[in-house]
Design a protein around this motif. Structure first.
Motif, PDB file in Angstrom:
ATOM      1  N   PRO A 288       0.802  -1.223   0.000  1.00 37.55           N
ATOM      2  CA  PRO A 288       0.000   0.000   0.000  1.00 37.55           C
ATOM      3  C   PRO A 288       0.838   1.279   0.000  1.00 37.55           C
ATOM      4  O   PRO A 288       0.449   2.265  -0.618  1.00 37.55           O
ATOM      5  N   PHE A 289       1.979   1.247   0.673  1.00 39.87           N
ATOM      6  CA  PHE A 289       2.782   2.462   0.724  1.00 39.87           C
ATOM      7  C   PHE A 289       3.451   2.726  -0.609  1.00 39.87           C
ATOM      8  O   PHE A 289       3.596   3.856  -1.048  1.00 39.87           O
ATOM      9  N   GLY A 290       3.857   1.651  -1.284  1.00 31.56           N
ATOM     10  CA  GLY A 290       4.410   1.807  -2.621  1.00 31.56           C
ATOM     11  C   GLY A 290       3.365   2.371  -3.562  1.00 31.56           C
ATOM     12  O   GLY A 290       3.647   3.242  -4.391  1.00 31.56           O
ATOM     13  N   ALA A 291       2.150   1.874  -3.423  1.00 31.52           N
ATOM     14  CA  ALA A 291       1.056   2.366  -4.269  1.00 31.52           C
ATOM     15  C   ALA A 291       0.831   3.852  -4.044  1.00 31.52           C
ATOM     16  O   ALA A 291       0.616   4.620  -4.980  1.00 31.52           O
ATOM     17  N   ALA A 292       0.885   4.265  -2.768  1.00 33.46           N
ATOM     18  CA  ALA A 292       0.691   5.689  -2.466  1.00 33.46           C
ATOM     19  C   ALA A 292       1.741   6.527  -3.185  1.00 33.46           C
ATOM     20  O   ALA A 292       1.445   7.573  -3.763  1.00 33.46           O
ATOM     21  N   GLN A 293       2.991   6.039  -3.165  1.00 30.93           N
ATOM     22  CA  GLN A 293       4.055   6.788  -3.834  1.00 30.93           C
ATOM     23  C   GLN A 293       3.821   6.853  -5.327  1.00 30.93           C
ATOM     24  O   GLN A 293       4.084   7.867  -5.974  1.00 30.93           O
ATOM     25  N   GLU A 294       3.334   5.743  -5.919  1.00 34.54           N
ATOM     26  CA  GLU A 294       3.104   5.773  -7.373  1.00 34.54           C
ATOM     27  C   GLU A 294       1.951   6.699  -7.737  1.00 34.54           C
ATOM     28  O   GLU A 294       1.960   7.321  -8.803  1.00 34.54           O
ATOM     29  N   CYS A 295       0.955   6.831  -6.843  1.00 35.72           N
ATOM     30  CA  CYS A 295      -0.114   7.799  -7.098  1.00 35.72           C
ATOM     31  C   CYS A 295       0.456   9.213  -7.131  1.00 35.72           C
ATOM     32  O   CYS A 295       0.110  10.028  -7.987  1.00 35.72           O
ATOM     33  N   MET A 296       1.358   9.497  -6.196  1.00 34.93           N
ATOM     34  CA  MET A 296       2.020  10.800  -6.181  1.00 34.93           C
ATOM     35  C   MET A 296       2.776  11.011  -7.478  1.00 34.93           C
ATOM     36  O   MET A 296       2.783  12.103  -8.051  1.00 34.93           O
ATOM     37  N   ALA A 297       3.440   9.944  -7.955  1.00 33.43           N
ATOM     38  CA  ALA A 297       4.245  10.049  -9.173  1.00 33.43           C
ATOM     39  C   ALA A 297       3.368  10.425 -10.358  1.00 33.43           C
ATOM     40  O   ALA A 297       3.783  11.188 -11.236  1.00 33.43           O
ATOM     41  N   VAL A 298       2.148   9.915 -10.390  1.00 36.31           N
ATOM     42  CA  VAL A 298       1.227  10.258 -11.484  1.00 36.31           C
ATOM     43  C   VAL A 298       0.910  11.744 -11.446  1.00 36.31           C
ATOM     44  O   VAL A 298       0.901  12.414 -12.479  1.00 36.31           O
ATOM     45  N   ILE A 299       0.682  12.272 -10.233  1.00 29.28           N
ATOM     46  CA  ILE A 299       0.342  13.696 -10.118  1.00 29.28           C
ATOM     47  C   ILE A 299       1.518  14.565 -10.524  1.00 29.28           C
ATOM     48  O   ILE A 299       1.373  15.536 -11.253  1.00 29.28           O
ATOM     49  N   GLY A 300       2.695  14.216 -10.035  1.00 29.24           N
ATOM     50  CA  GLY A 300       3.836  15.098 -10.236  1.00 29.24           C
ATOM     51  C   GLY A 300       4.696  14.752 -11.439  1.00 29.24           C
ATOM     52  O   GLY A 300       5.615  15.484 -11.757  1.00 29.24           O
ATOM     53  N   PHE A 356       5.645  12.220  11.150  1.00 30.29           N
ATOM     54  CA  PHE A 356       4.831  12.985  10.214  1.00 30.29           C
ATOM     55  C   PHE A 356       5.694  13.787   9.260  1.00 30.29           C
ATOM     56  O   PHE A 356       5.380  13.919   8.076  1.00 30.29           O
ATOM     57  N   THR A 357       6.801  14.330   9.795  1.00 27.82           N
ATOM     58  CA  THR A 357       7.696  15.102   8.928  1.00 27.82           C
ATOM     59  C   THR A 357       8.292  14.202   7.857  1.00 27.82           C
ATOM     60  O   THR A 357       8.314  14.558   6.662  1.00 27.82           O
ATOM     61  N   ILE A 358       8.768  13.015   8.272  1.00 28.73           N
ATOM     62  CA  ILE A 358       9.346  12.090   7.288  1.00 28.73           C
ATOM     63  C   ILE A 358       8.304  11.710   6.260  1.00 28.73           C
ATOM     64  O   ILE A 358       8.571  11.695   5.052  1.00 28.73           O
ATOM     65  N   LEU A 359       7.097  11.425   6.726  1.00 28.32           N
ATOM     66  CA  LEU A 359       6.039  11.048   5.787  1.00 28.32           C
ATOM     67  C   LEU A 359       5.806  12.153   4.768  1.00 28.32           C
ATOM     68  O   LEU A 359       5.719  11.905   3.564  1.00 28.32           O
ATOM     69  N   GLY A 360       5.713  13.392   5.266  1.00 25.70           N
ATOM     70  CA  GLY A 360       5.490  14.523   4.364  1.00 25.70           C
ATOM     71  C   GLY A 360       6.597  14.636   3.337  1.00 25.70           C
ATOM     72  O   GLY A 360       6.351  14.796   2.132  1.00 25.70           O
ATOM     73  N   LEU A 361       7.848  14.521   3.805  1.00 22.53           N
ATOM     74  CA  LEU A 361       8.979  14.653   2.881  1.00 22.53           C
ATOM     75  C   LEU A 361       8.972  13.524   1.858  1.00 22.53           C
ATOM     76  O   LEU A 361       9.225  13.743   0.666  1.00 22.53           O
ATOM     77  N   VAL A 362       8.687  12.294   2.295  1.00 23.56           N
ATOM     78  CA  VAL A 362       8.668  11.164   1.373  1.00 23.56           C
ATOM     79  C   VAL A 362       7.593  11.365   0.313  1.00 23.56           C
ATOM     80  O   VAL A 362       7.826  11.157  -0.886  1.00 23.56           O
ATOM     81  N   LEU A 363       6.393  11.785   0.745  1.00 24.06           N
ATOM     82  CA  LEU A 363       5.307  11.950  -0.223  1.00 24.06           C
ATOM     83  C   LEU A 363       5.606  13.081  -1.199  1.00 24.06           C
ATOM     84  O   LEU A 363       5.322  12.965  -2.387  1.00 24.06           O
ATOM     85  N   VAL A 364       6.194  14.167  -0.701  1.00 28.75           N
ATOM     86  CA  VAL A 364       6.548  15.265  -1.608  1.00 28.75           C
ATOM     87  C   VAL A 364       7.619  14.788  -2.582  1.00 28.75           C
ATOM     88  O   VAL A 364       7.551  15.051  -3.790  1.00 28.75           O
ATOM     89  N   ALA A 365       8.629  14.076  -2.060  1.00 30.61           N
ATOM     90  CA  ALA A 365       9.685  13.580  -2.936  1.00 30.61           C
ATOM     91  C   ALA A 365       9.114  12.660  -4.003  1.00 30.61           C
ATOM     92  O   ALA A 365       9.564  12.670  -5.154  1.00 30.61           O
ATOM     93  N   SER A 366       8.106  11.851  -3.646  1.00 28.15           N
ATOM     94  CA  SER A 366       7.583  10.891  -4.616  1.00 28.15           C
ATOM     95  C   SER A 366       6.790  11.565  -5.725  1.00 28.15           C
ATOM     96  O   SER A 366       6.376  10.898  -6.671  1.00 28.15           O
ATOM     97  N   LEU A 367       6.564  12.883  -5.610  1.00 21.47           N
ATOM     98  CA  LEU A 367       5.997  13.612  -6.752  1.00 21.47           C
ATOM     99  C   LEU A 367       7.003  13.667  -7.887  1.00 21.47           C
ATOM    100  O   LEU A 367       6.642  13.675  -9.056  1.00 21.47           O
ATOM    101  N   PHE A 368       8.302  13.759  -7.520  1.00 18.60           N
ATOM    102  CA  PHE A 368       9.339  14.055  -8.517  1.00 18.60           C
ATOM    103  C   PHE A 368      10.294  12.894  -8.757  1.00 18.60           C
ATOM    104  O   PHE A 368      10.923  12.819  -9.785  1.00 18.60           O
ATOM    105  N   VAL A 369      10.416  12.013  -7.747  1.00 17.33           N
ATOM    106  CA  VAL A 369      11.298  10.857  -7.868  1.00 17.33           C
ATOM    107  C   VAL A 369      10.436   9.626  -7.689  1.00 17.33           C
ATOM    108  O   VAL A 369       9.537   9.598  -6.850  1.00 17.33           O
TER     109      VAL A 369
ATOM    110  N   PHE B  76       1.636  21.236   2.545  1.00 11.61           N
ATOM    111  CA  PHE B  76       1.789  19.929   1.915  1.00 11.61           C
ATOM    112  C   PHE B  76       0.738  19.740   0.821  1.00 11.61           C
ATOM    113  O   PHE B  76       1.051  19.334  -0.304  1.00 11.61           O
ATOM    114  N   VAL B  77      -0.511  20.066   1.159  1.00 10.53           N
ATOM    115  CA  VAL B  77      -1.581  19.952   0.162  1.00 10.53           C
ATOM    116  C   VAL B  77      -1.256  20.824  -1.047  1.00 10.53           C
ATOM    117  O   VAL B  77      -1.406  20.396  -2.196  1.00 10.53           O
TER     118      VAL B  77
END
Lengths: 406, 102, 504
Positions: A288-300, A356-369, B76-77
């Motif tokens: 599920p966490f990998g999937a979340a990152q790939e969803c971010m990748a689609v957006i970014g 929460f900070t790590i989660l935020g950074l990981v999700l933001v990073a997964s927009l671009f990487v 973040f959003v």
């Protein structure tokens, strides 16, 4: 999506020298874990006495009996036997949960103190803060101690709640037996097989079909399994593979099969497919966490563009993190202690500020990487690599004897 | 001073300037801004502004820590939404004359 | 090519027309905004909050036909002797002083208490333990703590004393209801009521007195019928011991319930720096003013207030009057003020139109929240999800151990009392846009998603000290929920030796 992702490639054998170096490192790692395991065993031999003393209100004097129970007495000025304190054990998320259970002469629980556990910190905090422990005081040894029946569980921490309730039941019965009170045979636990288990088996099955070489709709199927994994295994049930589930394997904390079929299917299924097929059915297909990152990748619009040398070097970061976490978990006999994954933080919004900070950074990073957590931080990947090396090492002599026309 | 009627009047005027500047910026970049893309950009700006306003309000109430954390969530959003929005704004629909960018 | 030009021309036209329409809308809006600016209550210097605008929440969508608080078992009227904690503890303490060898192990009968109190303590043995601990251990320990740390909280006590010293002068009835409620006192002379002022209708009478109530200082006003089940079973003011307390005087037919909040920054610095008396004095004053006005208009009236005493219990009347709902804390949670609402009642025979109770999601929220129970310094509050099965005097609501609650009031520093549950309640928040959005959206969401998200934010973004930090050292450090406002900081103003409580 490049081919690298959709085809779980057969790992071609690396050059011999690198292979030998890998095997030495793996052997050293296993040795290190074994050493720490022994050191941890020596450490945990310490008495549970402080918890025992806290558990029985009013008792001043304790005697450890041969069967592991502690008898409790008034102090010298008022001689009198008060009851027993037993260390009850229940099956938690990260292994056994131990509770010092104080039982009076009538078989009623008069005190409970947690003596040891392997649960993830944030979840155990939730349960401790709730009324659960207080509600277990005053129960009779013959009570069922079932979550939802005579005990209120804590929302979002069902496994831990159940472990505590059953630990207290276990201790309460042990003490009651010793007191000579009538104790029913414990009911065999009900087999838990519901939506999470069914969905998991379905995901394995669909994934198996999907990553056959010639299958035409692999891409769509993979997105299907990923999204189902994200919603069901992620947000609804928060049941991804975590380091705690693997660390408890090393410690031999096998959970009760009737109530933990999901765990057996998940870990067992991954290991089985990996051993037979050398393919990882989980990470790219329904984590599920990998999937979340790939969803971010689609957006970014993330691209998998990191230089080979950098990614080779960065491989060592998750390996060291995973090793450290496993060693800490093994030494303290507490699989949940060093769980640094942020999966629960995403799916249940529970965690410390750092998580929460790590989660935020990981999700933001997964927009671009692409899949930054998977590639640079996830402890599961190194474990999979480790198993792969062992598998190769084991298979080689077997293959040799098979080919050898001796 | 930062709360009266005239203040909000001035904010309304400022907002018109910001929107006009954004349109000019988009035109210079060759972005094809239609009504619903503009609306999404407006929504993005509203979320960001609201997050800042919420941080300030909570700080004024004495809960600056909570306000900052709420702002981080809004930020973040905005980052996630913004990444998608930028791709949307840049995207040029393929015409006969234009070769598709590879 | 031609088509594009046409559409661009019509797009330009559209923009021009829309722009014109926008300008027209703005013109109307400016006029309306101007009217609002002219009428704004903020411009009524000195009287900014003495108007019905303080009761800003629109209750209409949430009203239902009562009763809101229906009994589930045999109803027992509250008693000054047993339920009312101050009286009970004092009675117990006096009996103990006569029998100082008595201990908790000995039978309660040995103390010679009246039978009602003995029966009460047998029904609630945990209150017996707590009450004993209060006067035996907690009060003496508190005297020592005052010696050591008192200066740190001195300014808070001075703030509170201004209100107390005024409130204590408010008049209490000195004769039974059939006399005192019909007597007007003005300039040292009393006389009977004039003929009642003839209001055109109960609706208009209600409207008039509500307008007055706000000008007299009430923040919230509601009207309901007085319920005989909620009158104290004895001890009404001005009545001799043999008075017939069994039936309600007819002229107590209507109850005007008013509420006033405690100061917002001060209440957030509970439990040590806060006080009940700022609101107690203000609400009692408003109630006494209202009583005077009603009597002057020719109607019998009696105020039941924190400073002048009560012959009935107020919170259930507040709930029936639509001021709010009962929550985990046991008192009335209101939309505007949350738990930060101290109340009083004026009973009268003026024909009025009762308000309807409201349901705006408090019970559902309390089931998930539990912040008050987690923060309670003495653990007096229930953590159960629902109040099912918790029946007190015939009514079902979350159980409060008022012996444990009162015990901490005597342990805390500063003005007497605790008020942690008021401060931690997420409903107790000021009137800015963030909290107003929550107030308006949450009750309208049937799914509970909004309340769950709000609760997640409340628990994760805002700091909450552990319950034991509020206790006395060494268990705790006499913590406060938030720092006190600057004007209560002793170190800023006083030239004294000030010792700040720390965990030793």
């Amino acid at each position: 999506m490049t081919k690298e992702l959709i085809a779980i490639k057969e790992i071609s054998p690396p050059p011999a020298r690198r292979r030998r170096r890998e095997r030495i490192l793996v052997a050293l790692t296993l040795l290190l874990i074994a050493v720490v395991w022994v050191a941890g065993a020596v450490r945990s031999e310490s008495e549970h006495l402080p918890c025992v003393e806290l558990a029985f209100p009013g008792a001043e004097h304790f005697v450890k009996e041969e069967d592991g129970l502690y008898s409790a007495w008034w102090d010298g000025s008022k001689p009198g036997f008060l009851g027993y304190v037993a260390i009850g054990v229940g099956d938690g998320y990260g292994g056994p949960v131990r509770v010092a259970v104080a039982v009076d002469r009538a078989g009623e629980t008069v005190g409970v103190v947690i003596a040891g556990h392997g649960e993830t910190t944030a979840w155990m905090n939730r349960v401790v803060k709730s009324d659960l422990l207080r509600s277990l005081i005053g129960k009779a040894h013959s009570d069922p101690f079932e979550i939802g029946a005579d005990v209120d569980g804590v929302t979002g921490a069902t496994t831990t709640s159940r472990a505590l309730a059953w630990a207290v039941r276990d201790g309460s019965r042990a003490a009651a037996l010793r007191l000579g009170l009538p104790v029913n045979e414990p009911q065999p636990p009900k087999i838990v097989f519901g939506i999470p288990e069914i969905v998991l088996l379905a995901l394995f099955a669909v994934g198996y079909i999907g990553h056959q070489g010639r299958f035409p709709f692999t891409r769509q199927v993979r997105w299907g399994t990923m999204l189902i994994g994200l919603v069901v295994l992620g947000f609804v049930y928060n049941a991804p593979v975590t380091l705690a589930s693997i660390t408890r394997l090393t410690l031999g904390y096998w959970p009760q099969w009737q109530t933990n079929l999901y765990w057996y299917f998940l870990i067992g299924g991954i290991l089985l497919v990996f051993t037979i097929d050398n393919k990882n059915p989980y990470c790219r297909w329904f984590c599920p966490f990998g999937a979340a990152q790939e969803c971010m990748a689609v957006i970014g619009g993330a691209k998998a563009k990191v230089s080979r040398r950098v990614s080779e070097g960065l491989k060592w970061l998750p390996r060291l993190l995973a090793l450290g976490a496993v060693l800490i978990g093994v030494y303290y006999r507490n699989p949940g202690l060093a769980s640094y994954e942020v999966f629960g933080t995403l799916f249940e919004l529970i965690g410390s500020n750092i998580q929460f900070t790590i989660l935020g950074l990981v999700l933001v990073a997964s927009l671009f990487v692409l899949r930054p957590w998977c590639n640079y931080l996830c402890p599961i990947a190194p474990v999979v690599d480790l198993i792969r090396v062992i598998r190769e090492a084991v298979k080689e002599p077997w293959r040799k004897t098979k080919n050898d026309p001796a | 001073m930062f709360n009266g009627s005239l203040f909000w009047f001035a904010m309304g005027v400022l907002f018109v300037f910001v929107a006009w500047a954004f349109k000019t910026f988009a035109d210079d970049r060759g972005w094809r801004l239609n009504w619903w893309k503009g609306l999404l950009a407006l929504l993005w700006y509203a979320i960001l502004s609201l997050s800042l306003y919420a941080w300030g309000t909570l700080a004024g109430e004495g809960e600056a820590g909570a306000g900052f954390k709420l702002f981080l969530i809004g930020l973040f959003v905005c980052i996630v939404f913004g990444a998608g929005l930028v791709r949307l704004l840049i995207h040029r629909p393929k015409t006969q004359a234009e070769p598709s960018p590879q | 090519m031609g088509k594009e030009k046409n559409s661009s021309v019509s797009r330009r036209n559209f923009l021009k027309i829309a722009g014109l329409a926008g300008a027209g809308a703005q013109a109307g809006a400016f006029v309306a905004a101007g009217v609002a600016a002219g009428k704004d209550s903020e411009s009524y210097t000195g009287w900014e909050s003495f108007n019905p605008g303080t009761q800003f929440f629109n209750r209409k969508p949430f009203e239902f036909d009562g009763p809101a608080h229906a009994p589930v078992g045999e109803v027992r009227r509250p008693s000054h002797i047993t339920d009312y904690v101050f009286g009970r503890v004092r009675t117990f303490q006096m009996a103990y002083q006569v029998n100082p060898e008595w201990t908790l192990e000995d039978p309660i009968e040995d103390l010679g208490l009246i039978p009602e109190l003995v029966e009460f303590y047998k029904r609630f043995p945990e209150r017996l333990e707590w009450d004993f601990r209060t006067f035996n251990e907690t009060v003496p320990a508190n005297r020592e703590d005052q010696e050591k740390y008192g200066n740190f909280f001195k300014l808070a006590e001075i703030y509170s004393s201004g209100f107390t010293s005024h409130g204590m002068h408010l008049p209490s009835p000195e004769s039974p209801p059939e006399e005192s409620d019909f007597t007007v006192s003005m300039r040292g002379r009393s006389h009977q009521l004039d003929d009642p002022a003839p209001f055109k209708s109960p609706e208009l009478a209600t409207e008039f007195f509500k307008e007055l109530a706000h000008r007299y200082g009430a923040t919230l006003v509601g009207v309901t019928r007085t319920n005989p089940a909620w009158l104290y079973s004895e001890g009404w003011r001005g009545c001799p011991d043999d008075y017939d307390f069994s039936s309600m005087p007819e002229h107590w037919e209507f109850a005007i319930v008013i509420g006033v909040p405690m100061e917002w920054d001060v209440i957030l610095s509970s439990p040590q720096f806060s006080t009940s008396y700022d609101a107690y004095d203000r609400v009692s004053t408003a109630a006494v003013r209202l009583e005077g006005a009603l009597k002057f208009a020719g109607y019998a009236a009696r105020a039941h207030t924190p400073m002048t005493g009560y012959d009935l219990i107020v919170p259930p009347h507040a709930v029936e009057a639509g001021l709010g709902e009962v929550g985990r804390t046991g008192f009335c949670i209101t939309p505007e003020l949350g738990g930060n609402c101290r109340m009083a009642v004026v009973t009268t025979n003026l024909p009025m139109v009762p308000d309807r109770p409201i349901h705006f999601g408090v019970a559902e929220f309390c089931a998930k929240c539990k912040l008050c129970a987690e923060s309670c310094p003495s653990g007096a509050m229930s953590m159960a999800d629902s109040p099912d099965g918790m029946v007190i005097r015939g009514y079902e609501h979350w159980f409060i151990n008022n012996g444990a609650c009162y015990n901490y009031w005597r342990e805390s520093m500063g003005p007497m009392g605790c008020r942690m549950c008021v401060a931690t309640c997420p409903y107790s928040r000021k009137d800015n846009w963030i909290h107003d959005v929550a107030r308006e959206v949450d009750p309208r969401d049937p799914t509970g998603v909004v309340s769950s998200s709000l609760l997640w934010m409340q628990k994760n973004l805002f700091p909450y000290p552990e319950a034991e930090e509020y206790r006395r050292p060494p268990t705790g450090r006499f913590a406060s929920f938030r720092e006190p406002p600057f004007y209560l900081e002793a170190e800023r103003y006083l030239d004294l030796e000030i010792v700040k409580p720390r965990r030793e």
